[in-house]
Design a protein around this motif. Sequence first.
Motif, short mmCIF file in Angstrom:
data_model
loop_
_atom_site.label_atom_id
_atom_site.label_comp_id
_atom_site.label_asym_id
_atom_site.label_seq_id
_atom_site.Cartn_x
_atom_site.Cartn_y
_atom_site.Cartn_z
N TRP A 119 -15.79 -39.59 27.01
CA TRP A 119 -16.13 -39.18 25.70
C TRP A 119 -15.03 -38.84 24.75
CZ3 TRP A 119 -16.67 -34.00 23.50
CH2 TRP A 119 -17.54 -34.15 22.37
N ASN A 122 -13.05 -41.94 23.58
CA ASN A 122 -14.18 -42.77 22.66
C ASN A 122 -14.15 -41.96 21.24
OD1 ASN A 122 -14.68 -44.78 24.29
ND2 ASN A 122 -16.60 -43.82 25.21
N TRP A 163 -19.34 -45.66 16.01
CA TRP A 163 -19.45 -45.12 17.27
C TRP A 163 -19.78 -46.27 18.29
CZ3 TRP A 163 -17.54 -41.40 20.22
CH2 TRP A 163 -18.25 -41.14 21.43
N CYS A 167 -16.97 -47.35 21.42
CA CYS A 167 -17.48 -47.59 22.97
C CYS A 167 -17.57 -48.85 23.43
CB CYS A 167 -18.89 -46.99 23.08
SG CYS A 167 -18.89 -45.27 22.54
N ARG A 172 -11.77 -50.39 24.09
CA ARG A 172 -11.26 -49.93 25.31
C ARG A 172 -10.08 -50.93 25.87
NH1 ARG A 172 -16.56 -49.44 27.01
NH2 ARG A 172 -16.34 -51.36 28.37
#
Length: 198
Positions: A119, A122, A163, A167, A172
């Motif tokens: 979390w 992110n 957001w 994610c 990533r």
Amino acid sequence: LGSKKAALRVRKSITKFLETRLRLKINEEKSGIRRPIQMELLGYGFVSSYKKGSKGNYNLRISPKSFKSLRLKIKRITRKTSPMTFDERIIKLNSLMYGWVNYFKLGKGWTKLKALDEWVRNRLRYCIWKHWKKPNRRMKNFIRLGIFSNIAYSWSRSRMGGWRIACSPIMRTTVTIERLKQRGYRSFAEYYQRKVYG
């Protein structure tokens, strides 16, 4: 029934000692007779030990309230609208982590900290995405981080919310854990594990 009566007698005796001899005021709302798993003390709770031969024993755990408080503090530090540089956020996060983990290292909490780390990463990616601001700048940064130009162009102009982008696989695989670590990011779970297990 007998054990409850005994507990009441002990409580009465302790209360009398604290109030008459030490002149301390007992908080009736916080004091009481209850099972260990229903108790919380100084940010810790208790959980039954499931080890063979340890029936009736309890282990410390980090209370849900403590985790909730930690998340709120992290949220303030990683709020995308907070006027901080990325480096300043990292310094504040690490300072929070060192103090928090050193205090709560006696309690069980590695699994929750591992989920918390994801979390936090992110949240940091969201801050980075917000900092890139304009589509062209986002595209250039994706390309610089190894994404093909056509894919970089498509993602830089995505209508997904910030957001969801943070994610997403694109963030990533570009703003990786290793790259975050190069900027000073530290994992709560890894630091906890080092403090607990050496």
